[in-house]
Write a protein that holds these residues in place. Sequence first.
Motif, PDB file in Angstrom:
ATOM      1  N   ASP A 112      19.142  22.524  -4.494  1.00  0.00           N
ATOM      2  CA  ASP A 112      20.456  22.102  -4.010  1.00  0.00           C
ATOM      3  C   ASP A 112      21.528  22.949  -4.681  1.00  0.00           C
ATOM      4  OD1 ASP A 112      22.656  20.839  -3.016  1.00  0.00           O
ATOM      5  OD2 ASP A 112      22.309  18.924  -4.029  1.00  0.00           O
ATOM      6  N   LEU A 113      21.855  24.061  -4.049  1.00  0.00           N
ATOM      7  CA  LEU A 113      22.783  25.044  -4.603  1.00  0.00           C
ATOM      8  C   LEU A 113      23.866  25.369  -3.578  1.00  0.00           C
ATOM      9  CD1 LEU A 113      20.098  27.441  -6.137  1.00  0.00           C
ATOM     10  CD2 LEU A 113      21.664  25.966  -7.422  1.00  0.00           C
ATOM     11  N   PRO A 114      24.949  26.003  -3.999  1.00  0.00           N
ATOM     12  CA  PRO A 114      25.999  26.388  -3.036  1.00  0.00           C
ATOM     13  C   PRO A 114      25.634  27.612  -2.206  1.00  0.00           C
ATOM     14  CG  PRO A 114      26.632  27.013  -5.257  1.00  0.00           C
ATOM     15  CD  PRO A 114      25.376  26.193  -5.395  1.00  0.00           C
ATOM     16  N   TYR A 115      24.440  28.142  -2.411  1.00  0.00           N
ATOM     17  CA  TYR A 115      23.929  29.241  -1.584  1.00  0.00           C
ATOM     18  C   TYR A 115      22.479  28.926  -1.229  1.00  0.00           C
ATOM     19  CZ  TYR A 115      21.827  30.683  -6.022  1.00  0.00           C
ATOM     20  OH  TYR A 115      21.107  30.698  -7.197  1.00  0.00           O
ATOM     21  N   HIS A 116      22.011  29.521  -0.153  1.00  0.00           N
ATOM     22  CA  HIS A 116      20.655  29.297   0.329  1.00  0.00           C
ATOM     23  C   HIS A 116      19.999  30.650   0.534  1.00  0.00           C
ATOM     24  CE1 HIS A 116      17.919  27.367   3.684  1.00  0.00           C
ATOM     25  NE2 HIS A 116      17.239  27.844   2.663  1.00  0.00           N
ATOM     26  N   VAL A 117      18.971  30.962  -0.281  1.00  0.00           N
ATOM     27  CA  VAL A 117      18.185  32.186  -0.081  1.00  0.00           C
ATOM     28  C   VAL A 117      17.173  31.905   1.024  1.00  0.00           C
ATOM     29  CG1 VAL A 117      16.744  33.947  -1.152  1.00  0.00           C
ATOM     30  CG2 VAL A 117      18.452  32.747  -2.532  1.00  0.00           C
ATOM     31  N   VAL A 118      17.276  32.631   2.112  1.00  0.00           N
ATOM     32  CA  VAL A 118      16.558  32.295   3.338  1.00  0.00           C
ATOM     33  C   VAL A 118      15.290  33.135   3.498  1.00  0.00           C
ATOM     34  CG1 VAL A 118      18.700  31.590   4.440  1.00  0.00           C
ATOM     35  CG2 VAL A 118      17.883  33.940   4.729  1.00  0.00           C
ATOM     36  N   GLY A 119      14.518  32.817   4.526  1.00  0.00           N
ATOM     37  CA  GLY A 119      13.341  33.613   4.869  1.00  0.00           C
ATOM     38  C   GLY A 119      12.051  32.845   4.710  1.00  0.00           C
ATOM     39  N   SER A 120      11.210  32.847   5.759  1.00  0.00           N
ATOM     40  CA  SER A 120       9.982  32.049   5.771  1.00  0.00           C
ATOM     41  C   SER A 120       8.717  32.891   5.898  1.00  0.00           C
ATOM     42  CB  SER A 120      10.047  31.024   6.920  1.00  0.00           C
ATOM     43  OG  SER A 120      11.120  30.138   6.733  1.00  0.00           O
ATOM     44  N   ASP A 121       8.807  34.171   5.597  1.00  0.00           N
ATOM     45  CA  ASP A 121       7.642  35.065   5.557  1.00  0.00           C
ATOM     46  C   ASP A 121       7.738  35.955   4.332  1.00  0.00           C
ATOM     47  OD1 ASP A 121       6.135  34.478   7.904  1.00  0.00           O
ATOM     48  OD2 ASP A 121       7.553  35.602   9.144  1.00  0.00           O
ATOM     49  N   LEU A 122       6.583  36.387   3.817  1.00  0.00           N
ATOM     50  CA  LEU A 122       6.579  37.433   2.789  1.00  0.00           C
ATOM     51  C   LEU A 122       5.199  38.053   2.665  1.00  0.00           C
ATOM     52  CD1 LEU A 122       4.921  36.608  -0.049  1.00  0.00           C
ATOM     53  CD2 LEU A 122       6.991  35.366  -0.536  1.00  0.00           C
ATOM     54  N   SER A 123       5.191  39.277   2.182  1.00  0.00           N
ATOM     55  CA  SER A 123       4.011  39.886   1.574  1.00  0.00           C
ATOM     56  C   SER A 123       4.466  40.426   0.230  1.00  0.00           C
ATOM     57  CB  SER A 123       3.449  41.016   2.438  1.00  0.00           C
ATOM     58  OG  SER A 123       4.376  42.090   2.531  1.00  0.00           O
ATOM     59  N   GLY A 124       3.586  40.360  -0.768  1.00  0.00           N
ATOM     60  CA  GLY A 124       3.997  40.816  -2.082  1.00  0.00           C
ATOM     61  C   GLY A 124       2.926  40.620  -3.125  1.00  0.00           C
ATOM     62  N   VAL A 125       3.353  40.552  -4.371  1.00  0.00           N
ATOM     63  CA  VAL A 125       2.447  40.481  -5.516  1.00  0.00           C
ATOM     64  C   VAL A 125       2.866  39.328  -6.418  1.00  0.00           C
ATOM     65  CG1 VAL A 125       1.622  41.705  -7.570  1.00  0.00           C
ATOM     66  CG2 VAL A 125       1.940  42.944  -5.428  1.00  0.00           C
ATOM     67  N   VAL A 126       1.907  38.512  -6.811  1.00  0.00           N
ATOM     68  CA  VAL A 126       2.199  37.390  -7.699  1.00  0.00           C
ATOM     69  C   VAL A 126       2.703  37.904  -9.041  1.00  0.00           C
ATOM     70  CG1 VAL A 126       1.219  35.407  -8.925  1.00  0.00           C
ATOM     71  CG2 VAL A 126       0.479  35.921  -6.573  1.00  0.00           C
ATOM     72  N   LEU A 127       3.844  37.363  -9.482  1.00  0.00           N
ATOM     73  CA  LEU A 127       4.409  37.719 -10.788  1.00  0.00           C
ATOM     74  C   LEU A 127       3.994  36.738 -11.870  1.00  0.00           C
ATOM     75  CD1 LEU A 127       8.127  38.683 -10.043  1.00  0.00           C
ATOM     76  CD2 LEU A 127       6.259  40.203 -10.691  1.00  0.00           C
ATOM     77  N   ARG A 128       4.147  35.450 -11.583  1.00  0.00           N
ATOM     78  CA  ARG A 128       3.827  34.400 -12.537  1.00  0.00           C
ATOM     79  C   ARG A 128       3.339  33.181 -11.774  1.00  0.00           C
ATOM     80  NH1 ARG A 128       4.662  38.108 -15.344  1.00  0.00           N
ATOM     81  NH2 ARG A 128       5.855  38.269 -17.289  1.00  0.00           N
ATOM     82  N   THR A 129       2.516  32.385 -12.432  1.00  0.00           N
ATOM     83  CA  THR A 129       2.093  31.106 -11.872  1.00  0.00           C
ATOM     84  C   THR A 129       2.437  30.001 -12.865  1.00  0.00           C
ATOM     85  OG1 THR A 129      -0.137  31.359 -12.779  1.00  0.00           O
ATOM     86  CG2 THR A 129       0.223  32.102 -10.517  1.00  0.00           C
ATOM     87  N   GLY A 130       2.730  28.821 -12.335  1.00  0.00           N
ATOM     88  CA  GLY A 130       3.067  27.683 -13.167  1.00  0.00           C
ATOM     89  C   GLY A 130       1.832  26.930 -13.613  1.00  0.00           C
TER      90      GLY A 130
END
Length: 446
Positions: A112-130
């Motif tokens: 819940d922020l005053p901006y919304h980073v959009v986009g529902s697709d990606l390809s990439g590389v895992v940086l970190r896992t929780g």
Amino acid sequence: MSQLGEIQQAILNDDLGAVASLDVPETYRGVTVHKDEAGMFEGLESRDKDPRKSLHVDEVPTPELGPGEALVAVMASAINYNTVWTSIFEPVSTFKFLERYGRLSPLSKRHDLPYHVVGSDLSGVVLRTGPGVHNWKPGDEVVAHCLNVELEGPDGHNDTMLDSEQRIWGFETNFGGLAEIALVKANQLMPKPGHLTWEEAASPGLVNSTAYRQLVSRNGADMKQGDVVLIWGASGGLGSYATQYAINGGAIPVCVVSSPEKAEICRKLGAELIIDRNAEGYRFWKDEHNQDPKEWQRFGKKIRELTGGEDPDIVFEHPGRETFGASVYAARKGGTIVTCASTSGFMHQYDNRYLWMNLKRIIGSHFANYRESWEANRLIAKGLIHPTLSKTYSLEDTGQAALDVHRNAHQGKVGVLALAPEEGLGVRNHELREKHIDGINAFRNV
């Protein structure tokens, strides 16, 4: 060199093992809409709303990584119609979704922020896992599907799409894929198909999974061999996958398109029965309030001319208001109309006599569960279904890419490069790629 630059270089140099040792940057660039601009298009018709004015490329803070989550270095992403809806603030502002999600838990409050980073697709590389993530590690090459679920209630444990807290990542959640870094739940991740470039691998996710559930899955139309399948927008982002699934599954697609160029794309995919709706001059609406049943009848007659007298077993619906009356009419007795969207309008009208008296069914289908998404991605990875990427833009030109989709000035899927500096990178399996290169490139430069 910046921290993101070091990550990018490690990926481009195939030194994926080094990713875990590199620091995660505190900020990254993402495509955003701003909450204080949600009213900027008030009074305008949808067609006059310009995503280039509302989509921004901002430097934003990297979100906190929670249990069961992963941060991904995004090499490429893609445009979906939900990004268009977000950018023109229709049918509602997505900040309402983020506010609602933010009330769920202290962790979800991040969204819940005053901006919304959009986009529902990606390809990439895992940086970190929780904490609690065991199937993925830093350096893994991945794509992501867009189903975000909590699975704390019972409803989602038979079909995760029915989870009471089901959301679409990057549309109803923040930190989406049109960015240099994205935050996902680990159960959104799937292996990147090795024979595809970053931009090709990023493009199928949402639409491929959606088409799989809508047409193939038992949760959708449960298509079988020999079914006649009427596919609206058969060369578009959704329809191009439906066409491939119909052909692959032994069905008979009847492809509805709007130009000779789009008809040729369908022929490249292997379809033979094609209706150019503009050439035929179909006008299903007499005016804003009244449809023309005679046009439904003329359309149905054309379908039967192509199929040798058969009506569609399945109608693959997504345009919505403009076509839905014709779809209900055209389906055979006992047939199925399966719908996943309403790109021409959400308020549908149809003659219910054709539905109830002919025992037809309308099925609502929304994205796909994890299993369906995995199966759809597996078919991509095996070269049985191909990406339908036609054009790729830079992150800075995402607004133009979204405008092209908004105006239907595109074919198939439109890609966006994030950390990938150019097209053509990321291929691991060159032998499989060469075998399927014509299918992979079917939508290029059309």
